[in-house]
Design a protein around this motif. Sequence first.
Motif, PDB file in Angstrom:
ATOM      1  N   ASN A  24       0.507  -1.484  -0.206  1.00  0.00           N
ATOM      2  CA  ASN A  24      -0.223  -0.102   0.142  1.00  0.00           C
ATOM      3  C   ASN A  24       0.924   1.567  -0.050  1.00  0.00           C
ATOM      4  O   ASN A  24       1.930   1.497   0.615  1.00  0.00           O
ATOM      5  CB  ASN A  24      -1.165   0.100   1.122  1.00  0.00           C
ATOM      6  N   GLY A  25       0.251   2.516  -1.096  1.00  0.00           N
ATOM      7  CA  GLY A  25       1.587   3.752  -1.193  1.00  0.00           C
ATOM      8  C   GLY A  25       2.586   3.062  -1.415  1.00  0.00           C
ATOM      9  O   GLY A  25       3.267   4.477  -1.841  1.00  0.00           O
ATOM     10  N   ASN A  26       3.793   1.864  -1.838  1.00  0.00           N
ATOM     11  CA  ASN A  26       4.511   2.024  -1.944  1.00  0.00           C
ATOM     12  C   ASN A  26       4.531   1.750  -3.539  1.00  0.00           C
ATOM     13  O   ASN A  26       4.142   0.480  -4.640  1.00  0.00           O
ATOM     14  CB  ASN A  26       5.310   1.353  -1.346  1.00  0.00           C
ATOM     15  N   ALA A  27       5.965   2.367  -3.902  1.00  0.00           N
ATOM     16  CA  ALA A  27       6.726   1.528  -5.310  1.00  0.00           C
ATOM     17  C   ALA A  27       6.658  -0.223  -5.397  1.00  0.00           C
ATOM     18  O   ALA A  27       7.240  -0.513  -4.247  1.00  0.00           O
ATOM     19  CB  ALA A  27       7.670   2.049  -5.927  1.00  0.00           C
ATOM     20  N   MET A  28       6.225  -0.766  -6.113  1.00  0.00           N
ATOM     21  CA  MET A  28       6.252  -1.796  -6.579  1.00  0.00           C
ATOM     22  C   MET A  28       7.838  -2.646  -7.080  1.00  0.00           C
ATOM     23  O   MET A  28       7.285  -2.139  -8.420  1.00  0.00           O
ATOM     24  CB  MET A  28       5.402  -3.228  -6.402  1.00  0.00           C
ATOM     25  N   GLY A  29       8.856  -3.717  -7.315  1.00  0.00           N
ATOM     26  CA  GLY A  29      10.206  -3.629  -7.977  1.00  0.00           C
ATOM     27  C   GLY A  29      10.073  -5.308  -8.216  1.00  0.00           C
ATOM     28  O   GLY A  29       9.766  -6.321  -7.422  1.00  0.00           O
ATOM     29  N   TRP A  30      10.634  -5.521  -9.341  1.00  0.00           N
ATOM     30  CA  TRP A  30      10.936  -6.282  -9.726  1.00  0.00           C
ATOM     31  C   TRP A  30      12.413  -7.118 -10.117  1.00  0.00           C
ATOM     32  O   TRP A  30      12.755  -5.725 -10.358  1.00  0.00           O
ATOM     33  CB  TRP A  30      10.086  -7.274 -10.687  1.00  0.00           C
ATOM     34  N   TYR A  31      13.424  -7.529  -9.754  1.00  0.00           N
ATOM     35  CA  TYR A  31      14.819  -7.867  -9.356  1.00  0.00           C
ATOM     36  C   TYR A  31      15.069  -9.095 -10.237  1.00  0.00           C
ATOM     37  O   TYR A  31      13.857 -10.060 -10.120  1.00  0.00           O
ATOM     38  CB  TYR A  31      14.949  -7.023  -8.536  1.00  0.00           C
ATOM     39  N   ARG A  32      16.361  -9.129 -10.327  1.00  0.00           N
ATOM     40  CA  ARG A  32      16.447 -11.017 -11.117  1.00  0.00           C
ATOM     41  C   ARG A  32      18.151 -11.095 -10.312  1.00  0.00           C
ATOM     42  O   ARG A  32      18.933 -10.075 -10.450  1.00  0.00           O
ATOM     43  CB  ARG A  32      16.590 -11.039 -11.921  1.00  0.00           C
ATOM     44  N   GLN A  33      18.323 -11.716 -10.581  1.00  0.00           N
ATOM     45  CA  GLN A  33      19.189 -12.516  -9.571  1.00  0.00           C
ATOM     46  C   GLN A  33      20.064 -13.440 -10.702  1.00  0.00           C
ATOM     47  O   GLN A  33      19.813 -14.355 -10.377  1.00  0.00           O
ATOM     48  CB  GLN A  33      19.452 -12.591  -8.209  1.00  0.00           C
ATOM     49  N   TYR A  34      21.059 -13.234 -10.950  1.00  0.00           N
ATOM     50  CA  TYR A  34      22.056 -14.185 -11.734  1.00  0.00           C
ATOM     51  C   TYR A  34      22.988 -15.275 -10.954  1.00  0.00           C
ATOM     52  O   TYR A  34      23.278 -14.239  -9.524  1.00  0.00           O
ATOM     53  CB  TYR A  34      23.546 -13.913 -13.052  1.00  0.00           C
ATOM     54  N   PRO A  35      22.968 -16.537 -10.907  1.00  0.00           N
ATOM     55  CA  PRO A  35      23.887 -16.773  -9.908  1.00  0.00           C
ATOM     56  C   PRO A  35      25.547 -16.177 -10.063  1.00  0.00           C
ATOM     57  O   PRO A  35      25.791 -15.305 -10.973  1.00  0.00           O
ATOM     58  CB  PRO A  35      24.849 -18.291 -10.505  1.00  0.00           C
ATOM     59  N   THR A  36      26.399 -15.840  -8.944  1.00  0.00           N
ATOM     60  CA  THR A  36      27.744 -14.936  -8.719  1.00  0.00           C
ATOM     61  C   THR A  36      27.072 -13.127  -8.762  1.00  0.00           C
ATOM     62  O   THR A  36      28.324 -12.559  -8.604  1.00  0.00           O
ATOM     63  CB  THR A  36      28.627 -15.351  -8.998  1.00  0.00           C
TER      64      THR A  36
END
Length: 123
Positions: free
Chosen positions: A30-42
């Motif tokens: 609620n009331g916040n930005a939402m982000g998607w992130y990705r992580q590669y190995p290492t």
Amino acid sequence: QVQLVESGGGLVQPGGSLRLSCAASSSIFNGNAMGWYRQYPTKELDLVAVITSAGSPNYADSVKGRFTISRDNAKNTAYLQMNSLKPEDTAVYYCNGGPLVVAVTPPFRFGSWGQGTRVTVSS
């Protein structure tokens, strides 16, 4: 209770599509930005896309024109529609929410993270 649950990952062929979902607790969403992130190995987390509380999206250059971020405020859920997937999109994808400055500034200092959902793009 602070909670983030990502889902929708899987194995897909190059050129295919997936839709990721992120169910968040109201304190995160609620009331916040939402982000998607990705992580590669290492590697550290990379920002993929972010959507403000008002619904304005922004994307990493590597996914512009292929990915679409959205949010359903009634369901406290964020989505990431991924089209034209490439092998280099293979990663574990996470979502999170908070002030926009936190959502877009590495190392994205959120209080906690969900378990992520794995996306594998391979033939």
